[in-house]
Design an enzyme around this catalytic site. Structure first.
Site, PDB file in Angstrom:
ATOM      1  N   THR A  12       0.828  -1.225   0.000  1.00  0.00           N
ATOM      2  CA  THR A  12       0.000   0.000   0.000  1.00  0.00           C
ATOM      3  C   THR A  12       0.856   1.266   0.000  1.00  0.00           C
ATOM      4  N   GLY A  13       2.170   1.117   0.101  1.00  0.00           N
ATOM      5  CA  GLY A  13       3.061   2.279   0.166  1.00  0.00           C
ATOM      6  C   GLY A  13       3.418   2.805  -1.222  1.00  0.00           C
ATOM      7  N   ASP A  15       6.359   2.753  -2.957  1.00  0.00           N
ATOM      8  CA  ASP A  15       7.095   1.811  -3.813  1.00  0.00           C
ATOM      9  C   ASP A  15       6.265   0.570  -4.106  1.00  0.00           C
ATOM     10  N   ASP A  64       0.812  -8.704   9.048  1.00  0.00           N
ATOM     11  CA  ASP A  64       1.595  -7.634   9.664  1.00  0.00           C
ATOM     12  C   ASP A  64       3.015  -8.147   9.861  1.00  0.00           C
ATOM     13  N   SER A  90       8.620   3.776   7.942  1.00  0.00           N
ATOM     14  CA  SER A  90       9.682   4.318   7.079  1.00  0.00           C
ATOM     15  C   SER A  90       9.993   5.790   7.348  1.00  0.00           C
ATOM     16  N   TYR A 101       8.785   0.269  18.210  1.00  0.00           N
ATOM     17  CA  TYR A 101       7.914  -0.212  17.129  1.00  0.00           C
ATOM     18  C   TYR A 101       8.686  -0.230  15.808  1.00  0.00           C
ATOM     19  N   THR A 132      18.550   1.143   2.742  1.00  0.00           N
ATOM     20  CA  THR A 132      18.406   2.591   2.590  1.00  0.00           C
ATOM     21  C   THR A 132      19.716   3.354   2.747  1.00  0.00           C
ATOM     22  N   GLU A 134      19.963   5.781   4.537  1.00  0.00           N
ATOM     23  CA  GLU A 134      20.049   6.182   5.955  1.00  0.00           C
ATOM     24  C   GLU A 134      21.067   5.324   6.712  1.00  0.00           C
ATOM     25  N   TYR A 157      15.432   4.475  13.051  1.00  0.00           N
ATOM     26  CA  TYR A 157      15.073   3.881  11.750  1.00  0.00           C
ATOM     27  C   TYR A 157      16.329   3.337  11.067  1.00  0.00           C
ATOM     28  N   LYS A 161      17.166  -0.546  10.165  1.00  0.00           N
ATOM     29  CA  LYS A 161      17.432  -0.948   8.776  1.00  0.00           C
ATOM     30  C   LYS A 161      18.837  -1.559   8.631  1.00  0.00           C
ATOM     31  N   HIS A 187      13.777   8.439  -2.869  1.00  0.00           N
ATOM     32  CA  HIS A 187      13.031   8.486  -4.131  1.00  0.00           C
ATOM     33  C   HIS A 187      11.602   8.906  -3.849  1.00  0.00           C
ATOM     34  N   ARG A 192       4.188   9.889  -3.042  1.00  0.00           N
ATOM     35  CA  ARG A 192       4.961   9.986  -1.812  1.00  0.00           C
ATOM     36  C   ARG A 192       4.040  10.371  -0.659  1.00  0.00           C
TER      37      ARG A 192
HETATM   38  P1  NAP Z   1       5.962   3.965   2.581  1.00  0.00           P
HETATM   39  O1  NAP Z   1       5.234   4.706   1.508  1.00  0.00           O
HETATM   40  O2  NAP Z   1       6.029   4.550   3.940  1.00  0.00           O
HETATM   41  O3  NAP Z   1       5.311   2.504   2.684  1.00  0.00           O
HETATM   42  C1  NAP Z   1       5.577   1.652   3.765  1.00  0.00           C
HETATM   43  C2  NAP Z   1       4.685   0.431   3.637  1.00  0.00           C
HETATM   44  O4  NAP Z   1       4.930  -0.412   4.772  1.00  0.00           O
HETATM   45  C3  NAP Z   1       3.176   0.763   3.669  1.00  0.00           C
HETATM   46  O5  NAP Z   1       2.510  -0.107   2.786  1.00  0.00           O
HETATM   47  C4  NAP Z   1       2.808   0.430   5.113  1.00  0.00           C
HETATM   48  O6  NAP Z   1       1.439   0.101   5.285  1.00  0.00           O
HETATM   49  C5  NAP Z   1       3.686  -0.781   5.328  1.00  0.00           C
HETATM   50  N1  NAP Z   1       3.827  -1.114   6.755  1.00  0.00           N
HETATM   51  C6  NAP Z   1       4.095  -0.282   7.786  1.00  0.00           C
HETATM   52  N2  NAP Z   1       4.104  -0.951   8.948  1.00  0.00           N
HETATM   53  C7  NAP Z   1       3.821  -2.239   8.650  1.00  0.00           C
HETATM   54  C8  NAP Z   1       3.665  -3.408   9.420  1.00  0.00           C
HETATM   55  N3  NAP Z   1       3.783  -3.407  10.741  1.00  0.00           N
HETATM   56  N4  NAP Z   1       3.381  -4.571   8.782  1.00  0.00           N
HETATM   57  C9  NAP Z   1       3.235  -4.606   7.442  1.00  0.00           C
HETATM   58  N5  NAP Z   1       3.371  -3.528   6.644  1.00  0.00           N
HETATM   59  C10 NAP Z   1       3.654  -2.356   7.252  1.00  0.00           C
HETATM   60  O7  NAP Z   1       7.466   3.673   2.131  1.00  0.00           O
HETATM   61  P2  NAP Z   1       8.115   3.709   0.676  1.00  0.00           P
HETATM   62  O8  NAP Z   1       8.626   5.084   0.431  1.00  0.00           O
HETATM   63  O9  NAP Z   1       7.214   3.067  -0.295  1.00  0.00           O
HETATM   64  O10 NAP Z   1       9.407   2.796   0.917  1.00  0.00           O
HETATM   65  C11 NAP Z   1       9.343   1.385   0.734  1.00  0.00           C
HETATM   66  C12 NAP Z   1      10.470   0.739   1.510  1.00  0.00           C
HETATM   67  O11 NAP Z   1      11.709   1.230   1.068  1.00  0.00           O
HETATM   68  C13 NAP Z   1      10.447   1.004   3.022  1.00  0.00           C
HETATM   69  O12 NAP Z   1      10.938  -0.152   3.655  1.00  0.00           O
HETATM   70  C14 NAP Z   1      11.410   2.151   3.214  1.00  0.00           C
HETATM   71  O13 NAP Z   1      11.945   2.122   4.512  1.00  0.00           O
HETATM   72  C15 NAP Z   1      12.445   1.807   2.148  1.00  0.00           C
HETATM   73  N6  NAP Z   1      13.161   2.932   1.566  1.00  0.00           N
HETATM   74  C16 NAP Z   1      12.482   4.004   1.065  1.00  0.00           C
HETATM   75  C17 NAP Z   1      13.165   5.037   0.456  1.00  0.00           C
HETATM   76  C18 NAP Z   1      12.444   6.228  -0.119  1.00  0.00           C
HETATM   77  O14 NAP Z   1      13.111   7.259  -0.343  1.00  0.00           O
HETATM   78  N7  NAP Z   1      11.149   6.135  -0.405  1.00  0.00           N
HETATM   79  C19 NAP Z   1      14.566   4.977   0.355  1.00  0.00           C
HETATM   80  C20 NAP Z   1      15.223   3.860   0.856  1.00  0.00           C
HETATM   81  C21 NAP Z   1      14.517   2.831   1.450  1.00  0.00           C
HETATM   82  P3  NAP Z   1       0.310   1.238   5.530  1.00  0.00           P
HETATM   83  O15 NAP Z   1      -0.016   1.788   4.169  1.00  0.00           O
HETATM   84  O16 NAP Z   1      -0.789   0.489   6.151  1.00  0.00           O
HETATM   85  O17 NAP Z   1       0.928   2.267   6.414  1.00  0.00           O
HETATM   86  N1  GDD Z   2       9.767  14.962   6.847  1.00  0.00           N
HETATM   87  C1  GDD Z   2      10.225  16.213   6.972  1.00  0.00           C
HETATM   88  N2  GDD Z   2       9.365  17.214   7.326  1.00  0.00           N
HETATM   89  N3  GDD Z   2      11.540  16.452   6.744  1.00  0.00           N
HETATM   90  C2  GDD Z   2      11.970  17.730   6.833  1.00  0.00           C
HETATM   91  C3  GDD Z   2      11.126  18.779   7.179  1.00  0.00           C
HETATM   92  C4  GDD Z   2       9.752  18.515   7.447  1.00  0.00           C
HETATM   93  O1  GDD Z   2       8.959  19.395   7.774  1.00  0.00           O
HETATM   94  N4  GDD Z   2      11.857  19.927   7.172  1.00  0.00           N
HETATM   95  C5  GDD Z   2      13.101  19.601   6.836  1.00  0.00           C
HETATM   96  N5  GDD Z   2      13.184  18.269   6.640  1.00  0.00           N
HETATM   97  C6  GDD Z   2      14.415  17.526   6.290  1.00  0.00           C
HETATM   98  C7  GDD Z   2      14.697  16.317   7.173  1.00  0.00           C
HETATM   99  O2  GDD Z   2      15.301  16.719   8.402  1.00  0.00           O
HETATM  100  C8  GDD Z   2      15.644  15.541   6.267  1.00  0.00           C
HETATM  101  O3  GDD Z   2      16.950  16.019   6.393  1.00  0.00           O
HETATM  102  C9  GDD Z   2      15.148  15.859   4.850  1.00  0.00           C
HETATM  103  O4  GDD Z   2      14.265  16.989   4.990  1.00  0.00           O
HETATM  104  C10 GDD Z   2      14.381  14.725   4.188  1.00  0.00           C
HETATM  105  O5  GDD Z   2      13.394  14.267   5.076  1.00  0.00           O
HETATM  106  P1  GDD Z   2      12.303  13.164   4.645  1.00  0.00           P
HETATM  107  O6  GDD Z   2      11.619  13.597   3.409  1.00  0.00           O
HETATM  108  O7  GDD Z   2      11.477  12.866   5.850  1.00  0.00           O
HETATM  109  O8  GDD Z   2      13.198  11.921   4.218  1.00  0.00           O
HETATM  110  P2  GDD Z   2      14.438  11.209   4.934  1.00  0.00           P
HETATM  111  O9  GDD Z   2      15.642  11.509   4.107  1.00  0.00           O
HETATM  112  O10 GDD Z   2      14.500  11.519   6.365  1.00  0.00           O
HETATM  113  O11 GDD Z   2      14.043   9.676   4.802  1.00  0.00           O
HETATM  114  C11 GDD Z   2      13.537   9.152   3.563  1.00  0.00           C
HETATM  115  O12 GDD Z   2      14.603   8.701   2.765  1.00  0.00           O
HETATM  116  C12 GDD Z   2      15.343   7.585   3.318  1.00  0.00           C
HETATM  117  C13 GDD Z   2      16.457   7.268   2.322  1.00  0.00           C
HETATM  118  O13 GDD Z   2      17.518   8.136   2.530  1.00  0.00           O
HETATM  119  C14 GDD Z   2      12.546   8.035   3.908  1.00  0.00           C
HETATM  120  O14 GDD Z   2      11.871   7.651   2.742  1.00  0.00           O
HETATM  121  C15 GDD Z   2      13.258   6.830   4.477  1.00  0.00           C
HETATM  122  O15 GDD Z   2      12.331   5.743   4.594  1.00  0.00           O
HETATM  123  C16 GDD Z   2      14.373   6.422   3.508  1.00  0.00           C
HETATM  124  O16 GDD Z   2      15.071   5.303   3.992  1.00  0.00           O
END
Ligand code: NAP
Ligand code: GDD
Length: 354
Positions: A12-13, A15, A64, A90, A101, A132, A134, A157, A161, A187, A192
């Site tokens: 549902t997320g 990606d 879950d 995430s 959690y 990631t 991170e 987080y 990871k 990404h 998003r």
């Molecule tokens: P997202 O939009 O936050 O989606 C997270 C998904 O995980 C949602 O479907 C959520 O379900 C599900 N989830 C959360 N808690 C769960 C649980 N307890 N059991 C089963 N499912 C659960 O994240 P995304 O951006 O698509 O990212 C996908 C994956 O890539 C994540 O693992 C994230 O950490 C990793 N990642 C993301 C990025 C990025 O920039 N997007 C970069 C590097 C790695 P609900 O819809 O019910 O909340």
């Molecule tokens: N969320 C958020 N909200 N971030 C903010 C804000 C705000 O109001 N203002 C500034 N930021 C800054 C955060 O401190 C961070 O440095 C940057 O914006 C990006 O924040 P996010 O978009 O929340 O992403 P992230 O980089 O912390 O994490 C995402 O990318 C990771 C990969 O590097 C997530 O998708 C993670 O799940 C993923 O692993």
């Protein structure tokens, strides 16, 4: 030919929804794990879902990542060829508020899936772990991070990871599983989540363009991120599992920009020139409207994290070579895609209001 079967956690997320689309296009049978929620949480995949009483290749199952039995039963019943473990808590900021959690879902959740594969003796399953950037919290002396770079997570987080990264590698070495880490840099997309910074910005600026009076409150504007498009990146998730050998890959754009630069770019695409004044918590972003200065962005310390990853820039040399990684979206086209979709959404919201 028999259809390949995939299981996606986190379907549902952002990606998960793009990946399900991609795999359905490739004629897979796709099973998604979804969490029970008191309100609908399937907005991103509703367009893919067909009532299973009719012919469909897309199936949803409640489960879950904190519940070993649900994972075990699901894998046992559907016997997937590929598992994409995308489910996670995430949000980095939220992980400081819910560290335990986050560890359960984004750390031990991965172990639960791997253990189910091992226990069921289904060694032919290919496993993808959503690792990631991170993991790389500290710049040290390097300009870019690759598969060899040193890890230094900065948040609960990132630490959860990191466990997932290593347990994936341990199960590959110890039990010969085809288990891979995709170390993906940030990404984004029109799908998003709205609490991540890029979407928070594009949602706000598009509403502002259509006349809203809101103010946007943000945290650290100096953090640098390497942003790509989720559509390009999920294709690499699939490719990683199509290789002969199980390996880990960095997927990144190779460019880095501050949050402030993201805002300026989005503003430019909307013909809104944003000016900045002040420092730290006193910094504000403003525009000129009918010749008058109007503040539209302020800083709120609640959006700062107790610890921050200041700089991210990846190097995908390995993926360019081995996966033929050629992203279709440049940075500007990513922002444009988000702006275009959010303008439509803002207009729809406005129409509903009046
Ligand atoms: P997202 O939009 O936050 O989606 C997270 C998904 O995980 C949602 O479907 C959520 O379900 C599900 N989830 C959360 N808690 C769960 C649980 N307890 N059991 C089963 N499912 C659960 O994240 P995304 O951006 O698509 O990212 C996908 C994956 O890539 C994540 O693992 C994230 O950490 C990793 N990642 C993301 C990025 C990025 O920039 N997007 C970069 C590097 C790695 P609900 O819809 O019910 O909340
Ligand atoms: N969320 C958020 N909200 N971030 C903010 C804000 C705000 O109001 N203002 C500034 N930021 C800054 C955060 O401190 C961070 O440095 C940057 O914006 C990006 O924040 P996010 O978009 O929340 O992403 P992230 O980089 O912390 O994490 C995402 O990318 C990771 C990969 O590097 C997530 O998708 C993670 O799940 C993923 O692993």
């Amino acid at each position: 030919m028999k259809k390949k079967i995939a299981l996606i956690t986190g379907t549902t997320g952002q990606d998960g929804s793009y990946l399900a689309e991609l795999l359905l296009k490739k004629k897979y049978k796709v099973h998604g794990l979804i969490r029970k929620s008191s309100s609908f949480n399937t907005k991103r995949i509703d367009h893919l879902y067909i009532d299973p009483h009719n012919r469909t290749n897309f199936f949803l199952h409640y489960g879950d990542l904190t519940d070993s039995n649900s994972i075990y039963n699901l894998i046992h019943n559907i016997r997937p060829n590929e598992i994409y473990n995308l489910g996670a808590q995430s949000h980095v900021g939220v992980s400081f508020e819910n560290p335990e959690y986050t560890a359960e879902v984004s750390g031990i959740g991965t172990l639960r899936v791997l253990e189910a594969i091992r226990f069921l003796k289904m060694k032919n399953i290919k496993f993808y772990q959503a690792s990631t950037s991170e993991l790389f919290g500290e710049k040290y002396k390097q300009k870019t991070f690759n598969e060899q770079s040193k890890f230094h997570p900065k948040s609960p987080y990132g630490a959860a990871k990191l466990y997932s990264y290593w347990i994936t590698s341990v199960y590959r070495e110890a039990y010969g599983l085809f288990a891979c880490n995709g170390i993906l840099f940030n990404h984004e997309s029109p799908r998003r989540g709205e609490t991540f910074v890029t979407r928070k910005i594009t949602r706000f600026l598009t509403r502002k363009k259509l006349g809203s009076n809101e103010i946007l409150y943000l945290g650290n504007l100096d953090a640098k991120r390497d942003w790509g498009h989720a559509k390009d990146y999920v294709e690499m998730q699939w490719k990683i599992l199509q290789q002969k050998k199980p390996e880990d890959y960095v997927i990144a754009s190779g460019e880095t920009r501050t949050v402030r630069e993201f805002i300026n770019t989005a503003g430019k695409l909307l013909n809104m020139k944003i000016y900045w004044t002040g420092k730290g918590l006193k910094e504000v972003g403003y525009i000129y409207e009918d010749g008058r200065k109007r503040t539209i962005i302020k800083i709120d310390k609640k959006y700062f994290r107790p610890n921050e990853v200041d700089y991210l820039r990846g190097s995908s040399k390995k993926a360019y070579k081995k996966l033929n990684f050629k992203p279709k979206y440049s940075f500007i086209n990513l922002v444009r895609d988000m702006i275009d979709e959010d303008l439509l959404l803002a207009q729809e919201e406005l129409n509903k209001k009046y």
